[in-house]
Design a protein around this motif. Structure first.
Motif, mmCIF file in Angstrom:
data_model
loop_
_atom_site.group_PDB
_atom_site.id
_atom_site.type_symbol
_atom_site.label_atom_id
_atom_site.label_comp_id
_atom_site.label_asym_id
_atom_site.label_seq_id
_atom_site.Cartn_x
_atom_site.Cartn_y
_atom_site.Cartn_z
ATOM 1 N N TYR A 79 -5.361 -5.427 -0.211
ATOM 2 C CA TYR A 79 -5.037 -4.627 -0.578
ATOM 3 C C TYR A 79 -3.761 -4.375 -1.155
ATOM 4 C CZ TYR A 79 -10.079 -2.092 -0.892
ATOM 5 O OH TYR A 79 -11.013 -2.010 -1.840
ATOM 6 N N ILE A 80 -3.189 -4.472 -0.366
ATOM 7 C CA ILE A 80 -1.278 -5.011 -0.616
ATOM 8 C C ILE A 80 -1.118 -6.306 -1.271
ATOM 9 C CG2 ILE A 80 1.134 -5.349 0.376
ATOM 10 C CD1 ILE A 80 0.270 -3.004 2.455
ATOM 11 N N ALA A 81 -2.476 -7.125 -0.743
ATOM 12 C CA ALA A 81 -1.919 -8.714 -1.443
ATOM 13 C C ALA A 81 -2.083 -8.363 -2.343
ATOM 14 C CB ALA A 81 -2.345 -9.766 0.038
ATOM 15 N N GLU A 82 -3.553 -8.077 -2.878
ATOM 16 C CA GLU A 82 -3.729 -8.181 -4.515
ATOM 17 C C GLU A 82 -3.538 -7.691 -5.395
ATOM 18 O OE1 GLU A 82 -8.625 -6.624 -5.724
ATOM 19 O OE2 GLU A 82 -7.704 -5.329 -4.862
ATOM 20 N N LYS A 83 -2.511 -6.666 -5.051
ATOM 21 C CA LYS A 83 -2.152 -5.664 -5.767
ATOM 22 C C LYS A 83 -0.510 -6.771 -6.348
ATOM 23 C CE LYS A 83 0.407 -0.863 -6.154
ATOM 24 N NZ LYS A 83 0.722 0.195 -5.575
ATOM 25 N N ASP A 84 0.090 -7.423 -5.585
ATOM 26 C CA ASP A 84 0.992 -7.883 -5.244
ATOM 27 C C ASP A 84 0.634 -9.492 -6.397
ATOM 28 O OD1 ASP A 84 3.546 -8.656 -5.379
ATOM 29 O OD2 ASP A 84 3.191 -10.004 -3.708
ATOM 30 N N GLY A 85 -0.718 -9.737 -6.370
ATOM 31 C CA GLY A 85 -1.238 -10.778 -6.827
ATOM 32 C C GLY A 85 -1.472 -12.324 -5.724
ATOM 33 N N PHE A 86 -1.521 -11.799 -4.552
ATOM 34 C CA PHE A 86 -1.662 -12.594 -3.536
ATOM 35 C C PHE A 86 -0.635 -14.188 -3.619
ATOM 36 C CE2 PHE A 86 -5.594 -11.316 -4.592
ATOM 37 C CZ PHE A 86 -6.035 -11.009 -2.919
ATOM 38 N N ALA A 87 0.871 -12.993 -3.609
ATOM 39 C CA ALA A 87 1.939 -14.310 -4.136
ATOM 40 C C ALA A 87 2.715 -14.272 -3.494
ATOM 41 C CB ALA A 87 2.683 -14.090 -5.733
ATOM 42 N N GLY A 88 2.390 -13.323 -2.365
ATOM 43 C CA GLY A 88 3.752 -13.949 -0.984
ATOM 44 C C GLY A 88 3.073 -14.366 -0.008
ATOM 45 N N ASN A 89 3.842 -13.908 1.268
ATOM 46 C CA ASN A 89 3.338 -13.878 2.648
ATOM 47 C C ASN A 89 2.600 -13.852 3.417
ATOM 48 O OD1 ASN A 89 3.038 -15.792 5.069
ATOM 49 N ND2 ASN A 89 5.899 -15.286 5.207
ATOM 50 N N PRO A 90 1.483 -13.536 3.794
ATOM 51 C CA PRO A 90 0.490 -12.640 3.726
ATOM 52 C C PRO A 90 0.860 -12.225 5.080
ATOM 53 C CG PRO A 90 -0.714 -14.584 4.187
ATOM 54 C CD PRO A 90 0.901 -15.576 4.054
ATOM 55 N N VAL A 91 2.413 -12.678 5.968
ATOM 56 C CA VAL A 91 2.368 -12.047 7.782
ATOM 57 C C VAL A 91 3.145 -11.088 6.394
ATOM 58 C CG1 VAL A 91 4.082 -12.027 8.784
ATOM 59 C CG2 VAL A 91 3.409 -13.902 8.759
ATOM 60 N N ASP A 92 4.206 -10.836 5.369
ATOM 61 C CA ASP A 92 5.083 -9.877 4.594
ATOM 62 C C ASP A 92 3.882 -8.389 4.473
ATOM 63 O OD1 ASP A 92 6.949 -11.146 5.478
ATOM 64 O OD2 ASP A 92 7.169 -11.784 3.063
ATOM 65 N N TYR A 93 2.422 -9.014 3.917
ATOM 66 C CA TYR A 93 1.560 -7.950 3.711
ATOM 67 C C TYR A 93 1.027 -7.708 4.925
ATOM 68 C CZ TYR A 93 1.328 -10.496 -1.184
ATOM 69 O OH TYR A 93 1.599 -10.765 -2.172
ATOM 70 N N TRP A 94 1.071 -7.810 5.950
ATOM 71 C CA TRP A 94 0.439 -7.725 6.896
ATOM 72 C C TRP A 94 1.983 -5.935 7.842
ATOM 73 C CZ3 TRP A 94 -4.604 -8.111 9.119
ATOM 74 C CH2 TRP A 94 -4.871 -7.843 10.522
ATOM 75 N N ILE A 95 2.634 -7.109 8.036
ATOM 76 C CA ILE A 95 3.165 -5.795 7.991
ATOM 77 C C ILE A 95 3.670 -4.993 7.396
ATOM 78 C CG2 ILE A 95 6.141 -5.312 9.103
ATOM 79 C CD1 ILE A 95 6.529 -8.889 9.580
ATOM 80 N N ALA A 96 3.983 -5.108 6.317
ATOM 81 C CA ALA A 96 3.530 -3.776 5.342
ATOM 82 C C ALA A 96 2.267 -2.702 5.814
ATOM 83 C CB ALA A 96 3.683 -4.342 4.071
ATOM 84 N N ALA A 97 0.969 -3.489 5.914
ATOM 85 C CA ALA A 97 -0.062 -3.137 5.980
ATOM 86 C C ALA A 97 0.409 -1.944 7.728
ATOM 87 C CB ALA A 97 -1.553 -3.907 5.884
ATOM 88 N N GLU A 98 0.666 -2.349 8.188
ATOM 89 C CA GLU A 98 0.993 -2.190 9.634
ATOM 90 C C GLU A 98 1.916 -1.103 9.306
ATOM 91 O OE1 GLU A 98 2.462 -4.576 12.487
ATOM 92 O OE2 GLU A 98 0.186 -5.148 13.239
ATOM 93 N N ARG A 99 2.759 -0.888 8.654
ATOM 94 C CA ARG A 99 3.605 0.102 8.429
ATOM 95 C C ARG A 99 2.923 0.834 7.957
ATOM 96 N NH1 ARG A 99 8.583 -3.378 6.092
ATOM 97 N NH2 ARG A 99 8.871 -3.931 7.968
ATOM 98 N N GLN A 100 1.788 1.319 6.935
ATOM 99 C CA GLN A 100 0.836 1.727 6.596
ATOM 100 C C GLN A 100 0.057 2.671 7.346
ATOM 101 O OE1 GLN A 100 -0.945 0.612 3.414
ATOM 102 N NE2 GLN A 100 -0.024 1.228 1.532
ATOM 103 N N VAL A 101 -0.626 1.970 8.043
ATOM 104 C CA VAL A 101 -1.374 2.694 8.801
ATOM 105 C C VAL A 101 -0.566 3.607 10.548
ATOM 106 C CG1 VAL A 101 -3.277 2.172 10.337
ATOM 107 C CG2 VAL A 101 -3.061 1.401 8.921
ATOM 108 N N SER A 102 0.157 3.143 10.563
ATOM 109 C CA SER A 102 1.346 3.773 11.459
ATOM 110 C C SER A 102 1.576 5.010 11.116
ATOM 111 C CB SER A 102 2.390 3.125 12.221
ATOM 112 O OG SER A 102 1.809 2.205 12.932
ATOM 113 N N SER A 103 2.180 5.272 9.752
ATOM 114 C CA SER A 103 2.860 6.651 9.763
ATOM 115 C C SER A 103 1.695 7.328 8.807
ATOM 116 C CB SER A 103 3.903 6.316 8.357
ATOM 117 O OG SER A 103 3.154 5.499 7.254
#
Length: 103
Positions: A79-103
């Motif tokens: 969902y983070i990647a979709e919101k960004d239009g899949f323009a970024g690095n998948p690893v960055d999306y994954w790290i952002a998602a880990e932060r979301q889930v951990s908090s």
């Protein structure tokens, strides 16, 4: 041809005087020790089996939690990647998602 026979010397009885315990007395002790060993093995096997079952339940629960966490991160990263239009690095999306889930 004549066959030669070798003379066989008879065994001499030992001359040392040491007391030996009768073998009949040793057998009951050995049997009792064997029974104790068998009982100890059965008890040990029962404990090991119970421990393995408990460990299996804990590991399956831990695996289940890890799998759930992985799926949450996976969906959040999508969902983070979709919101960004899949323009970024998948690893960055994954790290952002880990932060979301951990908090």
């Amino acid at each position: 041809m004549a066959e030669e026979k070798k003379a066989v010397k008879p065994k001499k009885a030992s001359t040392t005087k040491t007391e030996t315990k009768p073998k009949a007395a040793a057998k009951p002790k050995a049997a009792a020790a064997k029974k104790e060993t068998t009982a100890a093995k059965k008890t040990s096997a029962t404990k090991t089996t119970a421990t393995k079952k408990t460990a299996a339940k804990k590991s399956s629960a831990a695996t289940s939690n890890l799998e759930q966490r992985y799926r949450l991160i996976e969906v959040a990263a999508y969902y983070i990647a979709e919101k960004d239009g899949f323009a970024g690095n998948p690893v960055d999306y994954w790290i952002a998602a880990e932060r979301q889930v951990s908090s």
